[in-house]
Design an enzyme around this catalytic site. Structure first.
Site, PDB file in Angstrom:
ATOM      1  N   SER A 188       1.500  13.168   5.035  1.00  0.00           N
ATOM      2  CA  SER A 188       1.450  12.284   6.129  1.00  0.00           C
ATOM      3  C   SER A 188       1.411  12.726   7.210  1.00  0.00           C
ATOM      4  CB  SER A 188       2.478  11.053   5.978  1.00  0.00           C
ATOM      5  OG  SER A 188       2.744  10.509   6.952  1.00  0.00           O
ATOM      6  N   TYR A 223      11.034   8.159   4.515  1.00  0.00           N
ATOM      7  CA  TYR A 223       9.737   8.406   4.428  1.00  0.00           C
ATOM      8  C   TYR A 223       9.578   9.993   5.232  1.00  0.00           C
ATOM      9  CZ  TYR A 223       4.692   7.584   4.454  1.00  0.00           C
ATOM     10  OH  TYR A 223       3.376   7.729   4.312  1.00  0.00           O
TER      11      TYR A 223
HETATM   12  P1  NAD Z   1      -0.493   1.636  -1.530  1.00  0.00           P
HETATM   13  O1  NAD Z   1       0.795   0.755  -1.575  1.00  0.00           O
HETATM   14  O2  NAD Z   1      -1.975   1.133  -1.512  1.00  0.00           O
HETATM   15  O3  NAD Z   1      -0.488   2.491  -2.965  1.00  0.00           O
HETATM   16  C1  NAD Z   1       0.672   2.989  -3.636  1.00  0.00           C
HETATM   17  C2  NAD Z   1       0.538   3.026  -5.002  1.00  0.00           C
HETATM   18  O4  NAD Z   1       1.642   3.523  -5.703  1.00  0.00           O
HETATM   19  C3  NAD Z   1       0.497   1.397  -5.474  1.00  0.00           C
HETATM   20  O5  NAD Z   1      -0.407   1.160  -6.614  1.00  0.00           O
HETATM   21  C4  NAD Z   1       2.383   1.459  -6.212  1.00  0.00           C
HETATM   22  O6  NAD Z   1       2.130   0.382  -7.333  1.00  0.00           O
HETATM   23  C5  NAD Z   1       2.318   2.995  -6.497  1.00  0.00           C
HETATM   24  N1  NAD Z   1       3.833   3.038  -6.782  1.00  0.00           N
HETATM   25  C6  NAD Z   1       4.726   2.433  -6.002  1.00  0.00           C
HETATM   26  N2  NAD Z   1       5.805   2.819  -6.567  1.00  0.00           N
HETATM   27  C7  NAD Z   1       5.678   3.306  -7.672  1.00  0.00           C
HETATM   28  C8  NAD Z   1       6.644   3.949  -8.755  1.00  0.00           C
HETATM   29  N3  NAD Z   1       7.971   3.630  -8.561  1.00  0.00           N
HETATM   30  N4  NAD Z   1       5.923   4.517  -9.793  1.00  0.00           N
HETATM   31  C9  NAD Z   1       4.605   4.446  -9.992  1.00  0.00           C
HETATM   32  N5  NAD Z   1       3.779   3.911  -9.008  1.00  0.00           N
HETATM   33  C10 NAD Z   1       4.321   3.585  -7.953  1.00  0.00           C
HETATM   34  O7  NAD Z   1      -0.318   2.851  -0.611  1.00  0.00           O
HETATM   35  P2  NAD Z   1      -1.208   3.875   0.146  1.00  0.00           P
HETATM   36  O8  NAD Z   1      -1.218   3.562   1.460  1.00  0.00           O
HETATM   37  O9  NAD Z   1      -2.579   4.119  -0.696  1.00  0.00           O
HETATM   38  O10 NAD Z   1      -0.415   5.329  -0.055  1.00  0.00           O
HETATM   39  C11 NAD Z   1      -0.712   6.272  -0.890  1.00  0.00           C
HETATM   40  C12 NAD Z   1       0.119   7.531  -0.474  1.00  0.00           C
HETATM   41  O11 NAD Z   1      -0.445   7.741   0.810  1.00  0.00           O
HETATM   42  C13 NAD Z   1       1.705   7.265  -0.075  1.00  0.00           C
HETATM   43  O12 NAD Z   1       2.219   8.539  -0.620  1.00  0.00           O
HETATM   44  C14 NAD Z   1       1.634   7.074   1.291  1.00  0.00           C
HETATM   45  O13 NAD Z   1       2.996   7.665   1.983  1.00  0.00           O
HETATM   46  C15 NAD Z   1       0.506   8.090   1.904  1.00  0.00           C
HETATM   47  N6  NAD Z   1       0.033   7.647   3.347  1.00  0.00           N
HETATM   48  C16 NAD Z   1      -0.423   6.441   3.393  1.00  0.00           C
HETATM   49  C17 NAD Z   1      -0.875   6.361   4.579  1.00  0.00           C
HETATM   50  C18 NAD Z   1      -1.431   4.933   5.156  1.00  0.00           C
HETATM   51  O14 NAD Z   1      -1.845   4.706   6.371  1.00  0.00           O
HETATM   52  N7  NAD Z   1      -2.104   4.172   4.125  1.00  0.00           N
HETATM   53  C19 NAD Z   1      -0.881   7.302   5.726  1.00  0.00           C
HETATM   54  C20 NAD Z   1      -0.190   8.707   5.467  1.00  0.00           C
HETATM   55  C21 NAD Z   1       0.093   8.793   4.036  1.00  0.00           C
END
Ligand code: NAD
Length: 249
Positions: A131, A144
């Site tokens: 991120s 985070y």
């Molecule tokens: P999201 O919430 O859409 O998806 C996350 C997934 O992880 C979900 O399907 C959830 O069920 C699964 N998950 C959560 N806890 C879990 C566990 N204990 N065991 C197994 N699975 C688990 O999130 P996203 O926005 O797609 O984020 C995905 C990654 O990208 C994360 O690491 C997040 O930090 C990173 N990220 C996201 C953004 C953003 O703006 N969305 C920005 C930077 C980084």
């Protein structure tokens, strides 16, 4: 025509939603067999069926559950993540520990499990979804920010150790991506300030990047998939931003 990832097996954590789901779709479209790992059985099954892969329902915060996952994969995408917002002096210690377990320890345990197979075949790709918060801090995001900084360090150590074995390790570091995680954050902030989520988007979130729109999950997944291909064999130990110019400022 042969796709670039034909014959490769990819494990994607958090593959049921958002960025992980887009990665599962892109990797499958490139020819990989995809293992969709998620805590949510419904979304894991839905994505696995859509991409012709397999669903693995696992709580990645539980090290014993990680031991049950297949280890003979060629590609590991460490993506699963969650967010909790609170000031340090009020941050629940158990929540802090849970976030490190899911977002640093699980990627370590999965890498530890999958690297021997990759070393044996002298080919492998690890991509970790970091991120902007892997290099920048924001108040109220202690767990985070600490986890993403830790993930960046872990990726570099793996890159150095794995290079002689034909295995690369890189981070992809997104800004704000249009996913359920971010939509939840927008709704929370809107409720806290008594304003519309669209206003939070324009007045807060999009103030930071130079490109004034939310990133789409497929934009992140396209880079992840490229990093998994043959042409990226020399790229390792890097963290590539997909942040609309946020960290350039
Ligand atoms: P999201 O919430 O859409 O998806 C996350 C997934 O992880 C979900 O399907 C959830 O069920 C699964 N998950 C959560 N806890 C879990 C566990 N204990 N065991 C197994 N699975 C688990 O999130 P996203 O926005 O797609 O984020 C995905 C990654 O990208 C994360 O690491 C997040 O930090 C990173 N990220 C996201 C953004 C953003 O703006 N969305 C920005 C930077 C980084």
């Amino acid at each position: 025509m042969t796709s670039q990832l034909d014959g490769r097996t990819a494990l994607v954590t958090g593959g049921g939603s958002g960025i992980g789901r887009a990665c599962a779709e892109e990797l499958a479209a490139a020819g990989a067999k995809v293992l969709v790992v998620d805590i949510d059985p419904r979304t894991a099954a839905e994505v696995a069926s859509q991409v012709g892969g397999t669903a693995h329902v696992v709580d990645l915060a539980d090290p014993a559950a990680i031991d049950e996952l297949p280890s003979d994969v060629d590609i590991l995408v460490n993506n699963a993540g969650i967010q909790t917002v609170a000031p340090v002096h009020e941050f629940p210690p158990s929540r802090f520990a849970h976030i490190q377990q899911l977002m640093v320890t699980a990627p370590f345990l999965l890498a530890r499990r999958c690297l021997p197979h990759m070393y044996g075949s002298r080919w492998g790709r690890l991509v970790h979804i970091s991120s902007v918060h892997g290099v920048r801090a924001s108040p109220f995001k202690a767990a985070y920010v600490a986890a993403k900084h830790g993930l960046e360090g872990l990726s570099k150590v793996i890159a150095l150790e794995a290079a002689p074995h034909g295995v690369t390790s890189n981070c992809v570091a997104p800004g704000y991506v249009r996913t359920p995680l971010v939509e939840g954050q927008l709704a929370d902030q809107a409720a806290a300030h008594g304003i519309d989520p669209d206003q939070v988007l324009t007045d807060v979130v999009l103030q930071r990047p130079a490109i004034k729109r939310l990133i789409e999950p497929r934009d992140v997944a396209a880079l992840v998939t490229w990093l998994c291909g043959e042409r990226a064999g020399h790229l390792t130990g890097a963290s590539l931003p997909v942040d609309g110019g946020w960290t350039a400022s």
